[in-house]
Design a protein around this motif. Sequence first.
Motif, short mmCIF file in Angstrom:
data_model
loop_
_atom_site.label_atom_id
_atom_site.label_comp_id
_atom_site.label_asym_id
_atom_site.label_seq_id
_atom_site.Cartn_x
_atom_site.Cartn_y
_atom_site.Cartn_z
N SER A 36 6.73 5.02 -13.64
CA SER A 36 5.46 5.01 -12.96
C SER A 36 5.41 4.10 -11.65
O SER A 36 6.43 3.11 -11.95
CB SER A 36 4.13 4.38 -13.66
OG SER A 36 3.94 5.15 -14.79
N ARG A 38 2.98 1.95 -8.42
CA ARG A 38 1.66 1.93 -7.53
C ARG A 38 1.83 1.53 -6.30
O ARG A 38 2.54 0.43 -6.03
CB ARG A 38 0.70 1.01 -8.48
CG ARG A 38 -0.47 0.86 -7.61
CD ARG A 38 -1.68 0.12 -8.21
NE ARG A 38 -1.06 -1.29 -7.78
CZ ARG A 38 -2.15 -2.46 -8.02
NH1 ARG A 38 -3.27 -2.42 -8.70
NH2 ARG A 38 -1.65 -3.70 -7.50
N TYR A 73 -4.96 2.53 -3.13
CA TYR A 73 -3.87 2.40 -4.03
C TYR A 73 -3.53 3.92 -4.37
O TYR A 73 -4.23 4.92 -4.25
CB TYR A 73 -4.07 1.66 -5.45
CG TYR A 73 -4.74 0.46 -5.06
CD1 TYR A 73 -5.82 -0.27 -4.98
CD2 TYR A 73 -3.32 -0.85 -5.02
CE1 TYR A 73 -6.04 -1.64 -4.79
CE2 TYR A 73 -3.79 -1.89 -4.76
CZ TYR A 73 -5.04 -2.48 -4.70
OH TYR A 73 -5.31 -3.80 -4.62
N SER A 122 0.16 0.20 -2.58
CA SER A 122 -0.90 -0.28 -1.86
C SER A 122 -0.98 0.05 -0.49
O SER A 122 0.17 -0.02 0.09
CB SER A 122 -0.77 -1.85 -2.20
OG SER A 122 -0.94 -1.90 -3.57
N ARG A 143 -1.82 5.39 -7.47
CA ARG A 143 -0.93 5.27 -8.87
C ARG A 143 -0.17 6.74 -8.99
O ARG A 143 -0.98 7.44 -9.24
CB ARG A 143 -2.09 5.08 -10.00
CG ARG A 143 -3.03 3.73 -9.66
CD ARG A 143 -4.20 3.39 -10.50
NE ARG A 143 -4.60 2.43 -10.32
CZ ARG A 143 -5.87 1.82 -10.75
NH1 ARG A 143 -6.74 2.75 -11.41
NH2 ARG A 143 -6.51 0.78 -10.55
#
Length: 126
Positions: free
Chosen positions: A17, A19, A79, A21, A81
Motif C-alpha cells: 500500500s 498513500r 489523498y 498526497s 490511498r
Amino acid sequence: QVQLVESGGGSVQAGGSLRLSCAASGYMNRRRMAWFRQAPGQEREGVAVIYTWDGDEYYGDSVKGRFAIVWDSAENTAYLRMRRLKPEDTATYYCAATDDGHDWFGLFAPQSWPYWGQGTQVTVSS
C-alpha cells in the motif's frame, strides 16, 4: 493562483500500500480534484475523481476496489490511498484540479483539468 504539490510516492512490493498526497492552494469555486497516472510510452490515464462539495467519487476500472480518493477540506489536501498494488500500477502519478468556469471534456479527459501538480513516481515490484 492555484498550485498543487504532490508527495508520497515511492517503491513498494506487489500487494503493498501507499498513500499519495496533493496539497492545494489558491481559491477555487466548486473544486474537483483528480488523480491521473502515466507510464512510459502510454497515455495519461484517469485514476480517481472527487467532487469536493458533495463527496461524489469516481474511479477508473483498473483501480476500482483498490484505490480511494479522499478530500480533507481542513487541510486543503487530496489523498489517494492505494491498496493491493500491482506491478501494472507503476507510473508517475499526477494530481489535477478544476472548478467552475473551465471547459469540460469528460471526467477522465486530461483536457478537462487545467491545473496539474509536478507528479510523483510510484514503482511496484513483483
